[in-house]
Design an enzyme around this catalytic site. Structure first.
Site, short mmCIF file in Angstrom:
data_model
loop_
_atom_site.label_atom_id
_atom_site.label_comp_id
_atom_site.label_asym_id
_atom_site.label_seq_id
_atom_site.Cartn_x
_atom_site.Cartn_y
_atom_site.Cartn_z
N GLU A 113 0.33 15.15 -22.85
CA GLU A 113 -0.70 15.99 -23.17
C GLU A 113 -0.59 17.47 -23.88
O GLU A 113 0.56 17.74 -23.63
CB GLU A 113 -1.50 16.16 -21.82
N ASP A 114 -1.60 17.65 -24.57
CA ASP A 114 -1.16 18.89 -25.12
C ASP A 114 -1.08 20.20 -24.37
O ASP A 114 -0.50 21.23 -24.28
CB ASP A 114 -2.28 19.08 -26.51
N ASP A 117 -5.74 22.40 -18.84
CA ASP A 117 -6.51 23.48 -18.63
C ASP A 117 -7.26 23.52 -17.21
O ASP A 117 -6.51 23.78 -16.17
CB ASP A 117 -7.58 23.37 -19.88
P1 IMP Z 1 -9.10 20.29 -19.14
O1 IMP Z 1 -9.54 18.66 -18.75
O2 IMP Z 1 -9.89 21.04 -19.00
O3 IMP Z 1 -7.67 20.20 -18.55
O4 IMP Z 1 -9.01 19.99 -20.55
C1 IMP Z 1 -7.90 19.15 -21.15
C2 IMP Z 1 -8.35 19.16 -22.67
O5 IMP Z 1 -9.05 20.13 -22.92
C3 IMP Z 1 -6.89 19.26 -23.51
O6 IMP Z 1 -6.67 18.00 -23.71
C4 IMP Z 1 -7.54 19.86 -24.93
O7 IMP Z 1 -8.10 18.73 -25.77
C5 IMP Z 1 -8.67 20.57 -24.42
N1 IMP Z 1 -8.22 22.08 -24.55
C6 IMP Z 1 -8.19 22.81 -23.26
N2 IMP Z 1 -7.89 23.99 -23.59
C7 IMP Z 1 -7.97 24.13 -24.97
C8 IMP Z 1 -7.45 25.22 -25.77
O8 IMP Z 1 -7.10 26.35 -25.46
N3 IMP Z 1 -7.40 24.91 -27.14
C9 IMP Z 1 -7.72 23.53 -27.56
N4 IMP Z 1 -8.13 22.72 -26.66
C10 IMP Z 1 -8.15 23.00 -25.45
MG MG Z 2 -6.52 16.93 -25.59
#
Ligand code: IMP
Ligand code: MG
Length: 202
Positions: A113-114, A117
């Site tokens: 995963e990139d 968050d």
């Molecule tokens: P989560 O579900 O909140 O952990 O978010 C994960 C996804 O949100 C990642 O796979 C990204 O695609 C996107 N994301 C979260 N933070 C960022 C950021 O700082 N920049 C760009 N995309 C983000």
């Molecule tokens: Mg992503």
């Protein structure tokens, strides 16, 4: 407006949108760190075949570089989920938009995963994958924003822990732009532009 770009984005890409990108992690550091992660992963699993599962689209470059740095047998597949839309904050709802091509039963699966968050996306993916009975299930995330976490998910392999800033580049986007930057940078949107997009006057 100042645009501090050491990257391959033309200043116009940011300026057209009253945005600026400041390099946070330069490409050389990314490259070096990925090599370390690849070796660590290979060490953890001896000479067993590894199956990488990339989360589209943000993880494409990370997966491509990681896969090529891991010695021995490696296969990969992709899955896609949607949660963000065009905003900087997640809607909190994760939806599967593209499933894997092949079964992961009995395989050593590393979800690539990139960024981690809130952890909602990974929490959802791990619950799906767990049901499919992989031999091992691990997570590799290029970036980790631990401050933002609202689930108990953690990555087994983390490239860089970063502060609570919105980042773009090396696969990460804002409204589908900036994925092609070679470095990871912090995105700032001009205040006037932010108000305009929200449709507020002040
Ligand atoms: P989560 O579900 O909140 O952990 O978010 C994960 C996804 O949100 C990642 O796979 C990204 O695609 C996107 N994301 C979260 N933070 C960022 C950021 O700082 N920049 C760009 N995309 C983000
Ligand atoms: Mg992503």
């Amino acid at each position: 407006m100042t645009t501090k770009l050491k990257s391959n984005a033309t200043p116009r890409q940011a300026e057209n949108f009253h945005e600026s990108v400041r390099v946070l992690i330069p490409r050389e550091r990314i490259k070096k760190r990925i090599k370390q992660l690849a070796n660590e992963i290979r060490r953890d699993f001896g000479d067993q075949p590894l199956h990488l599962v990339g989360v589209l689209k943000g993880a494409v470059f990370f997966l491509a570089d990681l896969a090529r740095q891991i010695p021995g047998e490696v296969s990969f597949d992709f899955i896609a989920v949607s949660s963000y839309g065009h905003e900087m904050h997640s809607s909190g709802q994760v939806r599967l938009t593209r499933d894997l091509d092949s079964s992961i039963e009995g395989k050593i699966v590393i979800v690539v995963e990139d960024i981690l968050d809130t952890g909602m996306t990974m929490h959802y993916l791990l619950s799906i994958f767990q049901q499919r009975k992989p031999k091992h299930l691990r997570v590799a995330a290029l970036l980790d924003k631990p401050e933002r976490r609202i689930t108990a998910v953690q990555a087994d392999y983390v490239g860089f822990r970063i502060p609570n800033e919105f980042v773009v580049g090396y696969g990460l986007d804002y409204a589908e732009r900036y994925r092609n930057l070679l470095d990871v940078g912090i995105l700032t949107i001009g205040k006037a532009e932010k108000r305009k997009r929200k449709g507020t006057k002040k």
